[in-house]
Enzyme design. Structure first.
Site, PDB file in Angstrom:
ATOM      1  N   ASP A  13       0.930  -1.176   0.080  1.00  9.42           N
ATOM      2  CA  ASP A  13      -0.038   0.072  -0.063  1.00  9.42           C
ATOM      3  C   ASP A  13       1.002   1.084   0.082  1.00  9.42           C
ATOM      4  OD1 ASP A  13      -2.392   1.578   0.279  1.00  9.42           O
ATOM      5  OD2 ASP A  13      -1.702   1.777   2.535  1.00  9.42           O
ATOM      6  N   ASP A  15      -0.229   4.922   1.041  1.00 10.72           N
ATOM      7  CA  ASP A  15      -0.728   6.358   1.885  1.00 10.72           C
ATOM      8  C   ASP A  15      -0.552   5.696   3.353  1.00 10.72           C
ATOM      9  OD1 ASP A  15      -1.201   8.633   0.281  1.00 10.72           O
ATOM     10  OD2 ASP A  15      -2.440   7.156  -0.498  1.00 10.72           O
ATOM     11  N   ASP A 223      -1.508  -0.708   6.224  1.00  6.41           N
ATOM     12  CA  ASP A 223      -2.007   0.063   7.235  1.00  6.41           C
ATOM     13  C   ASP A 223      -3.253   0.376   7.789  1.00  6.41           C
ATOM     14  OD1 ASP A 223      -2.254   3.393   6.777  1.00  6.41           O
ATOM     15  OD2 ASP A 223      -2.045   2.349   5.347  1.00  6.41           O
TER      16      ASP A 223
END
Length: 279
Positions: A13, A15, A223
């Site tokens: 991922d 961001d 996250d």
């Protein structure tokens, strides 16, 4: 942790995992909600993280009860103007230092201590240690990416960010992102639905050389709860590196939870071990 699988490919991922950009969304959304005398908290943020922009916007206006005053579309227009100014300043995500040092400035460090914000002047041994820790922590993402690339492990990025935002966020980090085999963005034609739909990760698997790669051979780093859900829905393994403010209940679906990318042991997943044992 016992090895879960023998991994051949890795998907990241972006961001909140590789780039420290989630703080920008939080800052802007707090400003917008303040007009309505409402606050932005981590329960709401957890529901928004990782989703496509319009999906996240709908959650925002509906959950906060402002949909009669501000549509999801108008929210995005207003938010976009502010984000455009912030994204070019994006930094690599600390490897875990975010829980210890919220921000490090040239002359000040602002440590996190049970929610207390303390301003301290650089120069004392304690503050110098904080600056040193932050510099080390910032290597978490770059260290892992460079290691996997040098070891011949195919890696890519799968993000909900659309191309315009991706280019703004990564313009200072071309070296790291050039090591990716490919990047799948949220506005990609193959990504019909945002996370937790598996679309973005399945598209990523298809684009590796010789793809599609068997999902059971892919390890995803995430996250966000929606991102973890997307990886599991794609049949992949997932390591979660959550913000320390995220409630632990959102971490249950992950195969492994780490407080920092620096804590990742490639050998746990059948990946080549780090050659540098000391950071």
């Amino acid at each position: 942790m016992a090895a879960k699988a023998s991994i051949s490919h890795v998907v990241f991922d972006m961001d909140g995992l590789l780039l420290d950009t989630e703080k920008f969304y939080t800052e802007v959304q707090e400003i917008i909600l303040a007009r309505y005398n409402k606050t932005f908290d981590w329960t709401l943020k957890a529901k928004m993280m990782g989703k496509k922009a319009i999906e996240s916007a709908r959650v925002f206006v509906e959950e906060t009860g402002i949909s009669d005053s501000l549509s999801a579309e108008d929210f995005l227009v207003e938010r976009e103007e502010m984000l455009q100014k912030l994204f070019p300043t994006s930094e690599l995500m600390p490897g875990g230092g975010a829980s210890r040092v919220i921000q490090v400035w040239e002359n000040f460090a602002i440590p996190s201590a049970e929610g207390e914000i303390i301003r301290v002047v650089k120069g004392s041994p304690t503050v110098d240690d904080l600056f040193k820790d932050a510099a080390i922590d910032s290597r978490g993402a770059s260290r892992l990416i460079k290691h996997l690339h040098a070891s011949g492990i195919p890696i890519c990025v799968a993000t909900g960010s659309h191309r315009r935002h991706f280019e703004l966020k990564t313009q200072r980090h071309g070296e790291i992102f050039s090591l990716m085999h490919h990047v799948v963005l949220g506005d990609d034609p193959e990504v019909k639905q945002g996370k937790p739909s598996p679309d973005v990760f399945l598209a990523a698997a298809r684009r590796f050389e010789g793809g599609p790669v068997d999902s059971q051979k892919i390890l995803v780093f995430e996250d966000a709860p929606a991102g973890v859900g997307a990886a599991k829905n794609a049949g992949m393994y997932v390591v979660m590196v959550p913000d320390p403010r995220l409630d632990i209940s959102f971490q249950k679906a992950a195969d492994q939870v780490l407080s920092s990318l620096l804590d990742f042991n490639p050998s746990d997943w059948g990946l080549p071990p780090f050659l540098d044992t000391a950071i």
